[in-house]
Design a protein around this motif. Structure first.
Motif, PDB file in Angstrom:
ATOM      1  N   ASN A 324      15.069 -23.870 -16.790  1.00 24.45           N
ATOM      2  CA  ASN A 324      15.832 -23.780 -15.543  1.00 24.45           C
ATOM      3  C   ASN A 324      14.917 -23.556 -14.340  1.00 24.45           C
ATOM      4  O   ASN A 324      15.155 -24.092 -13.254  1.00 24.45           O
ATOM      5  CB  ASN A 324      16.856 -22.647 -15.650  1.00 24.45           C
ATOM      6  N   VAL A 328      14.399 -26.293 -11.124  1.00 27.23           N
ATOM      7  CA  VAL A 328      14.517 -25.997  -9.689  1.00 27.23           C
ATOM      8  C   VAL A 328      13.186 -26.202  -8.967  1.00 27.23           C
ATOM      9  O   VAL A 328      13.118 -26.748  -7.870  1.00 27.23           O
ATOM     10  CB  VAL A 328      15.020 -24.552  -9.490  1.00 27.23           C
ATOM     11  N   TRP A 329      12.099 -25.799  -9.622  1.00 26.55           N
ATOM     12  CA  TRP A 329      10.785 -25.821  -8.997  1.00 26.55           C
ATOM     13  C   TRP A 329      10.201 -27.239  -8.948  1.00 26.55           C
ATOM     14  O   TRP A 329       9.712 -27.692  -7.905  1.00 26.55           O
ATOM     15  CB  TRP A 329       9.868 -24.876  -9.770  1.00 26.55           C
TER      16      TRP A 329
END
Length: 508
Positions: A324, A328-329
Motif C-alpha cells: 500500500n 501511493v508512493w
C-alpha cells in the motif's frame, strides 16, 4: 431336303470359325499360364511418417497386355500408380501419414482374362531420428549468482556429431523478471554448424523487475530451445531444449544477512526497526548499562528472544503495509512477500531505520513528560537519604547522576527534573559512615562493591539492612549551602559533568 441343308449351312460356317479362333489358345502351353506372377521390387519398404517411397511392379513370364494394377493399403498409407507403358511395368508410390507407426501390409493385384495375380508389400515405419543424434546441447551459467542490476552470460555448447551440417535457430525461455542483454540479437538468426564441430554461444541476461513482475530471489530454471534442420534424404527437422538453474540475488544481501544473522529478508524490516529503536534510546540515555564489559557499549543491543518476538511481529506488519505504501508512493504495488530487488531493499532499509528512530524519539519525549509530571510529586526539600533512593527507584533513575562541582570537592547532583522556569531539582551527596565495624553483616569488600551499583532499589535494600543492624549511618553532605534535596537555578548546575555515584563512604 435341300431347304433343310440350306438352313443349317450358316451354323456350320459359324462353328468352323470359332474352332479356328480357339486354336491359338489351345496351342498356348499350360505351364506358361502357371508361371505368370506379380513381381514387386523391393518387396518391403520403410517409410518415415510424412514421407514417401516407390516400388516397381511388373508381371513376369507372361503377356500383360490390357492389364492394370490396383492396391489395397492401410488407412495410414496413401498410394498412387504410374504406368511406364501401355501394359506396364508400373511405379507404385506410397506415402505415409504423419502418424504412421509400426508395420502394415499392402496387397497389389492385377486381373487378366484367365486369372487374378496378387502379391503382398510389407510396409514398416522408419524410426524417428532423435534430436540428440543430430545436435547435442548443454546450457550453463557463468558464475554462481545473477545479481540484480548486473548482466551475466549463459553459455550454450552446441555439438554436431553427424556427418552433415546442421542449421539451427535459438529462442530463450526465461522468467518474467529476466530479459536478454542488449547485445543478445547476435544469436537470434539462423546459423550453420559444420559436421563434427562444436560452438559456444554466449547469451547475456539481466534482471528486469517491474511492478507486475518483481525480481524473485532464489533459484530459477532457464532454458534455450534449439530448432534444427538438416539436409539429406529425407530432410530432417527437429527441436531440442537445454536447461540450467541459476541463483537470483541482491548485491550485498547475503553478506548483510550473515553479519546480522537474519535468516530471511522478510524478517529484516522488524530487525532494523527494533535495532534502530534500541540504539537511539541508548544514545538518548534512556537506558544505561548496569555493569562494565560485554553488553555495555554504546552500540551493544543485548539481543534476545524478546527482541525477536517484537521484530518478527513488526516485520509481519511492514510486509502487509509495504504494497500500500509503494502504491501511493510509486504508483505501483510492490509485494516483498513474493519478490524484491535492490530498490526494495534500499526502501525497506531506510523506512525501517527511520521509523525506529522516530518511535525512539517519541518514546523518549513521552518519558520526559512523565518524569516531569512525576518529579513534581516525587521530590521535596525534606527527603531523607533512603527516601531519595526510593524516589530514584520509582522514576527509573540510576544512582550515578550528572553533577556540578562546587567548593573544591563538593558536588551538587542534578535529579534531571525541572522545578519551574529556570529551576531544577538537585541534591548534595549522601555520605555513609561506619558506626560499628564489628557487626557480622558488615563486609568491607561487599560494601565497596554494592556502593558502585547503579540500581537504586538494590542499593537501598542492601543499605537498609546495615542501618537496621546499626552498622552504618547515612547523612547528607553539604555543597554550596545545600544539604539534601533542594530547588536550585539552572545556572548553578553549569557546567554539568559526567555522572558519578551520589553516595560515598565518609573519609573516602
Amino acid at each position: 431336303m435341300k431347304s433343310r441343308i440350306d438352313m443349317y449351312a450358316p451354323w456350320a460356317v459359324l462353328r468352323t470359325l470359332v474352332s479356328w479362333l480357339m486354336v491359338p489358345f489351345a496351342l498356348l502351353p499350360i505351364s506358361d499360364l502357371a508361371a505368370q506372377r506379380l513381381s514387386i521390387e523391393p518387396s518391403s519398404v520403410t517409410i518415415a511418417g510424412g514421407r514417401s517411397d516407390h516400388v516397381l511392379v511388373r508381371i513376369e513370364s507372361g503377356a500383360s497386355r490390357g492389364r492394370g494394377i490396383s492396391v489395397t493399403s492401410p488407412a495410414s498409407i496413401r498410394t498412387s500408380v504410374r504406368s511406364l507403358g501401355r501394359s506396364g511395368p508400373w511405379i507404385l508410390e506410397l506415402k505415409a501419414e504423419p502418424g504412421f507407426e509400426g508395420e502394415a501390409n499392402a496387397i497389389v493385384q492385377t486381373r487378366g482374362l484367365v486369372r487374378v495375380l496378387a502379391a503382398p508389400l510389407a510396409i514398416k515405419a522408419a524410426p524417428a531420428r532423435a534430436p540428440g543424434s543430430v545436435i547435442e546441447a548443454e546450457l550453463s551459467f557463468e558464475g554462481e549468482t545473477l545479481l540484480d542490476g548486473s548482466t551475466r552470460p549463459m553459455l550454450l555448447r552446441l555439438s554436431n556429431p553427424s556427418d552433415l551440417p546442421v542449421r539451427y535457430r535459438l529462442s530463450t525461455v526465461l522468467p518474467s523478471f529476466i530479459r536478454l542483454g542488449t547485445d543478445a540479437n547476435q544469436f537470434k538468426h539462423r546459423r550453420d554448424l559444420s559436421a563434427h564441430s562444436t560452438v559456444m554461444v554466449h547469451i547475456p541476461i539481466q534482471t528486469d523487475g517491474t511492478a507486475d513482475h518483481p525480481v524473485i530471489s532464489g533459484k530459477h530454471k532457464v532454458a534455450v530451445m534449439i530448432a534444427t534442420s538438416q539436409a539429406g534424404t529425407p530432410t530432417w527437422r527437429g527441436q531440442s531444449v537445454a536447461a540450467t538453474e541459476l541463483e537470483i540475488g541482491v548485491p550485498g544481501m547475503a553478506e548483510v544477512q550473515g553479519v546480522l544473522q537474519v535468516p530471511s529478508f522478510l524478517l529484516l524490516p522488524g530487525f532494523l526497526l527494533v535495532a534502530a529503536f534500541g540504539l537511539t534510546s541508548r544514545i538518548l540515555g534512556q537506558s544505561s548499562p548496569t555493569s562494565e564489559g560485554e553488553g555495555s557499549g554504546l552500540l551493544s543491543l543485548g539481543w534476545g528472544a524478546g527482541h525477536w518476538l517484537v521484530a518478527i511481529s513488526v516485520s509481519m506488519g511492514i510486509v502487509w503495509v509495504y504494497p500500500n505504501v509503494t502504491d501511493v508512493w510509486l504508483g505501483s504495488r510492490r509485494n516483498i512477500l513474493y519478490g524484491f530487488d535492490l530498490s526494495d531493499v534500499i526502501r525497506v532499509w531506510m523506512l525501517s531505520i527511520g521509523l525506529g528512530i522516530v518511535v525512539a524519539l517519541v518514546t523518549k519525549l513521552v518519558l520526559i513528560v512523565q518524569v516531569k509530571r512525576a518529579g513534581k510529586k516525587a521530590f521535596s526539600t525534606d527527603l531523607q537519604p533512603f527516601e531519595l533512593l526510593e524516589r530514584l527507584e520509582r522514576l527509573g533513575l540510576p544512582t550515578k547522576l550528572p553533577f556540578a562541582a562546587v567548593n573544591a570537592d563538593d558536588r551538587l547532583y542534578s535529579l534531571q527534573t525541572q522545578a519551574g522556569a529556570g529551576k531544577v531539582w538537585a541534591c548534595s551527596a549522601i555520605t555513609l559512615s561506619i558506626v560499628d565495624p564489628s557487626v557480622a553483616s558488615l563486609n568491607r569488600g561487599a560494601l565497596a562493591k554494592n556502593l558502585k551499583t547503579l540500581n537504586a532499589k538494590e542499593l537501598r535494600m542492601y543499605l537498609q539492612g546495615l542501618v537496621d543492624d546499626a552498622a552504618v549511618r547515612l547523612d547528607w553532605a553539604v555543597a554550596d549551602g545545600v544539604s539534601g534535596v533542594a530547588i536550585v537555578d539552572v545556572a548553578k548546575m553549569q557546567p554539568e559533568e559526567s555522572p558519578k555515584l551520589i553516595i560515598r563512604q565518609s573519609g573516602s
